[in-house]
Design an enzyme around this catalytic site. Structure first.
Site, PDB file in Angstrom:
ATOM      1  N   LYS A  81      46.820  44.528  35.076  1.00  0.00           N
ATOM      2  CA  LYS A  81      47.392  43.819  36.226  1.00  0.00           C
ATOM      3  C   LYS A  81      48.911  43.835  36.130  1.00  0.00           C
ATOM      4  CE  LYS A  81      46.834  39.374  38.704  1.00  0.00           C
ATOM      5  NZ  LYS A  81      46.243  38.009  38.624  1.00  0.00           N
ATOM      6  N   SER A 156      43.650  36.758  42.819  1.00  0.00           N
ATOM      7  CA  SER A 156      44.783  37.646  42.943  1.00  0.00           C
ATOM      8  C   SER A 156      44.649  38.975  42.194  1.00  0.00           C
ATOM      9  CB  SER A 156      46.033  36.934  42.435  1.00  0.00           C
ATOM     10  OG  SER A 156      45.933  36.681  41.049  1.00  0.00           O
ATOM     11  N   SER A 180      41.495  33.750  39.738  1.00  0.00           N
ATOM     12  CA  SER A 180      42.023  35.082  40.050  1.00  0.00           C
ATOM     13  C   SER A 180      41.366  36.240  39.299  1.00  0.00           C
ATOM     14  CB  SER A 180      43.532  35.127  39.799  1.00  0.00           C
ATOM     15  OG  SER A 180      44.214  34.552  40.891  1.00  0.00           O
TER      16      SER A 180
END
Lengths: 487, 484
Positions: A81, A156, A180
């Site tokens: 990420k 997210s 997330s």
């Protein structure tokens, strides 16, 4: 042997590389090729530096040729990420304010991946600074759900979830502040683990809400998620909130054949009106699978659940308002050169550098911490948090695990919630409590909606009970295999 | 006309004498070095970095607090003080707010011959320093500003006094006593020129006899004790004149300008920042384990006040000498080592040598006692040579100069230079004979009962002996010779 390396588990790939059945380079190349073929529609990655990934893979192969024993993730490509530092790679948090920012150091989790001979593949898309539930808040691109390009991948960590679901990587790292990891895992039909707060070092994770943030893995199997945790988990002296007592994380084990004696609680506050019927049916179906394996299921209560979202939206923005203050245009990242005064440097840089959701939360948090409002907001929200943690402690006195849906709805479509922040915030209603209490939770794929979209079930365990959590998850997975996305 | 009384509270920042910064491994020796040569991802607030508390800083802070008779709180909390400024990399300073590590201390101060007073300390807390903005480089004013983060993250303690000081002299005495204690325990070097000790003063006035506080002004930019004293005296005049003219003092921050000897308004209370303090979620609460506190307490050195009392009572020094010798930790250590090397009863001689010779040389060369060119034991031996009669005070003075130049042991120098005092009657008698022969008038005066005349004769003996004759022996033999 000419296997399709992109359909194998991380454990199997590492084994093949260690045994010399293939090379890290070949494995990484296969994933890069697949990623490049699918990226035009999925858009999971913000950066995919092909040559550097291949170089890293060749370095692993060179170590093997030199006779060095290879690590637990030998040659395994891992998508990271883009709020986690990988030295030499651009780290943007999907924000204009960090566009072009090259990480000066490796996050602890990346160091540990490297030490285990994994190969960081590229950096994945996210909601700007991890604030969002659909990855639509990325300043750069929209990642699509590999199961249906009209749907969001969740967020997210939407890029990481989509990359694993689309078999661009067998493993990915995400971060979970209010859901997330688990929510996009549910939307993309993969396994998403949020470890206990303190089990995985936050050093090198760009902070959103420090007391809630936790790094965790995405995988297509529970075994791979456990394997990844065993590599990235454990005490880190560079993170003062890292748990000292935490033993090295669990090693993968064969799935237990049954779950006799396991007590599973269903919180009545989670099975409520407004819950999508298909989601409820899938979650209850998953509970039946656990029962079939011998688990005892009973209803429990987590009475302060109804305050979770409100309290979270005080605590997280408050911490964010302070954490994001360092993006001031002075030392790194975007700066608006037309600024004439110091005041303008701040105003122009932050005004143009941050997107609307980030600004909304910075303002919320700044207000909540203001003199005269602190006690009414921040201090009270922290008290609610204490009560929520107590709810869980009391529940875990009577049950070993809690089961519930991961999300209140199936994957939604682009634009469906972007005009209604509250509706978007409610996407995390079932995942936030685990962050507020700091315990361990995992989302597992448990079925498909009538439209063929993945649905997730969440299992929650008390803090540092990952071995128990993952053993039950593995048993569930064996009893109810989930289809890997074809194509 | 109303008589006014000053009410002063001081906030002192002292840099802890650690090797590394408060939350990262960078060295703290960056003062005057190349800008940004003592920085890392943590102290420049690169995204994703986290603070890790320096335990040495905690130990030094605890020791300072214990020496200042503070209570250590079992649990204290680090808080973020949020504000934007280019020298503050995280845009918040990690400090302590409503739960500092120590509270309720005391410090004894003395102003000249007035009785000692005990001043209350409200609290001491730990915090990190900010960086420094440079507005000029290489003598040129810059178009913009540059920032140096060498100082960012350096550990500080902030010591807040109660508003119990009542004069500029008391404020000066407080700072002197505070510096002395902090230096003695080794918590800080307190070098003000390097910014290792800084002071802000909260100053108000009220009619004498009133028990209510007046409105205070906070005075900043006080970088010497003298500045503090001058600024307080200036504020006293400014505030009393204001009140006498029917005006009122407003709560504000004022800057001291040492050139104009005046304070100027910087910002009013209305412009004060809202720092939005909240507990730093990146750090765990700081706990003061009782065993650790006990160990640190027992490791505290003897403090200046106790040392002074002992020097007077056990070593027979004057109060003045004791004061001089404890004014500086290195000096007091030098003295004690020297006194230990001197024979019993010679401590006073050591003190005299320090007061008359040693300090003069140190001051002339701008050195500290720790940088003397010979070890302390040598000074003790020199005192022994004087006490034992081997050296006259004149001889001691000469030998001291040679010790300073060569760094050699005084005993070696005495034999090397033949400096030993001559007390042998036969030798001294020969010098006396020559002196009497050369000074017939003085000899006749002395014989005639003019006792003062002996001075010139002893002087002549000393000259003939090149200073080696024992003056007492010469004195005795001159009298014998004249009376014979």
């Amino acid at each position: 042997m000419s296997a399709d390396w992109t359909s194998l588990s991380a454990a199997r790939l590492a084994d093949a590389v260690r045994k010399g059945e293939t090379t890290a380079e070949e494995v990484v190349r296969a994933h890069l090729d697949r990623a490049q073929a699918l990226e035009p529609s999925v858009k999971a990655f913000l950066s995919l530096p092909r040559e550097r990934a291949l170089e890293r893979a060749r370095a692993v192969d060179a170590r093997r040729r030199a006779g060095a024993p290879l690590g637990a993730l030998a040659g395994v490509p891992v998508a990271v990420k883009d709020n986690i530092m990988v030295r030499g790679e651009e780290t943007t948090c999907a924000s204009r304010i960090l566009k072009g920012h090259v990480a000066a150091y490796d996050a602890t989790v990346v160091e540990r991946l490297n030490a285990a001979d994994a190969v960081p593949l590229g950096k994945t898309n996210l909601d700007e600074f991890a604030m969002g539930s659909s990855t639509e808040n990325s300043a750069f691109q929209k990642t699509t759900n590999p199961w249906d390009p009209a749907c969001v991948p969740g967020g997210s960590s939407g890029g990481s979830a989509a990359a694993v679901a689309a078999r661009m990587a067998p493993l990915a790292l995400g971060s979970d502040t209010g859901g997330s990891i688990r929510q996009p895992a549910a939307f993309c039909g993969v396994v998403g683990l949020k470890p206990t707060y303190g089990l995985v070092s936050r050093y090198g994770l760009v902070a959103f809400a420090s007391s809630l943030d936790q790094i965790g893995p995405f995988a297509r199997t529970v075994g791979d998620a456990a394997l990844a945790l065993s590599v990235i988990g454990g005490h880190d002296p560079r993170d003062s909130t890292s748990a000292r007592a935490a033993a090295p994380a669990p090693a993968p084990a064969p799935a237990p054949k049954d779950l006799k004696g396991l007590r599973v609680g269903l919180p009545r506050e989670y099975f409520i009106a407004g819950l999508d019927p298909e989601v409820e049916k899938a979650a209850r179906g998953a509970v039946e699978v656990l029962k079939g394996l011998g688990a005892e299921v009973r209803e429990i209560s987590l009475p302060h659940t109804k305050y979770a979202v409100s309290a979270y939206y005080i605590v997280a923005p408050s911490e964010a308002s302070s954490n994001l203050a360092r993006f001031d245009g002075i030392r790194y990242g975007f700066v608006d050169r037309s600024a004439k005064t110091l005041e303008e440097v701040y105003e122009f840089t932050r005004g143009a550098g941050f997107g609307p959701e980030v600004k909304r939360r910075v303002m919320l948090g700044t207000y909540a911490l203001s003199s005269g409002y602190y006690d009414a907001y921040y201090a009270k929200a922290q008290r609610v948090r204490t009560l929520m943690a107590r709810d869980f402690k009391e529940a875990f006195a009577g049950v070993d695990l809690i089961a519930c849906p991961t999300t209140p709805t199936p994957p939604f479509r682009f634009g469906e919630k972007t005009d209604d922040p509250i509706a978007m915030y409610l996407s995390d209603v079932f995942t936030i409590p685990s962050n507020m209490a700091g315990n361990a939770s995992v989302s597992l794929p448990c079925g498909l909606s009538s439209k063929g979209l993945p649905l997730g079930v969440q299992l929650i365990a008390d803090a540092f009970q990952e071995p128990r959590l993952l053993a039950a998850a593995a048993a569930f997975e064996a009893a109810r295999p989930f289809p890997v996305l074809k194509g | 006309m109303t008589r006014y009384e000053l009410v002063i509270g001081l906030e002192v920042h002292a840099q802890l004498a650690t090797r590394t910064k408060l939350f990262c491994g960078c060295a703290t020796d960056g003062f005057g070095e190349t800008p940004n040569s003592r920085i890392c991802p943590v102290c420049t607030a690169q995204p994703g970095t986290l603070p890790v508390l320096n335990e040495q800083a905690v130990a030094l802070a605890y020791q300072a607090a214990l020496a200042l008779e503070c209570r250590l709180n079992p649990v204290s909390i680090f808080a973020r003080k949020n504000y934007f400024y280019p020298d503050l990399p995280k845009a918040y300073q990690i400090s302590q707010y409503d739960k500092p590590f120590s509270e309720h201390g005391r410090l004894e101060i003395r102003v000249k011959d007035l009785p000692a007073r005990s001043i209350g300390l409200t609290r001491i807390h730990l915090e990190e320093d900010a960086g420094k903005l440079l507005h000029e480089a290489a003598g040129l004013t810059l178009d913009g500003s540059l920032v140096d983060f060498n100082r960012a993250g350096i550990p500080l303690i902030e010591i807040v006094s109660e508003p119990e000081l009542r004069s500029a002299d008391e404020a000066y005495a407080y700072l002197t006593a505070l510096k002395e204690v902090i230096q003695f325990v080794g918590a800080s070097r307190c070098d003000m020129e390097k910014g290792e000790m800084r002071c802000d003063a909260n100053v108000s006035v009220r009619p004498e006899g009133s028990d209510k506080f007046g409105t205070r002004a906070e005075i900043k930019n006080l970088n010497s004790f003298k500045n503090v004293k001058d600024a307080i005296e200036h504020e006293f005049r400014r505030q009393t004149e204001l009140l006498e003219a029917g005006g009122r003092v407003i709560q504000e921050t004022r800057l001291w300008n040492a050139e104009t000897q005046a304070t100027v308004a910087m910002r009013s209370k209305e412009d004060a920042h809202d720092y939005r303090y909240f507990p730093d979620p990146d750090l765990v609460p700081l706990t003061a384990a009782p065993e650790r506190v006990a160990a640190l307490k027992s490791a505290l050195p003897e403090l200046p006040a106790a040392k002074r009392a002992r020097f007077v009572a056990a070593l027979g020094l004057s109060a003045y000498d004791a004061e001089v010798l404890t004014g500086d930790k290195a000096l007091s250590e030098f003295f004690e080592t020297a006194a230990t090397a001197a024979p019993a009863g010679a401590a006073k001689t050591v003190a005299n040598l320090i007061a008359t010779e040693f300090l003069g040389k140190l001051n002339a060369e701008g050195r500290g006692a720790g940088a003397a060119p010979f070890p302390a034991a040598h000074l003790g031996r020199l005192a022994g040579l004087v006490a034992g009669g081997t050296l006259s005070s004149k001889g001691a003075k000469d030998l001291f100069s040679r010790m300073w130049e060569t760094g050699k042991d005084p005993r070696a120098l005495v034999s090397e230079l033949g400096l030993a005092q001559v007390s042998d009657d036969a030798q001294v008698r020969e010098w006396v004979r020559q002196a009497l022969a050369a000074n017939p008038k003085a000899a006749a005066d002395l014989k005639g009962g003019k006792q003062a005349a002996i001075g010139a004769l002893v002087g002549a003996v000393m000259k003939l002996s090149q200073g080696k004759a024992n003056p007492a022996v010469a004195n005795k033999l001159i009298k014998e010779a004249v009376q014979a």
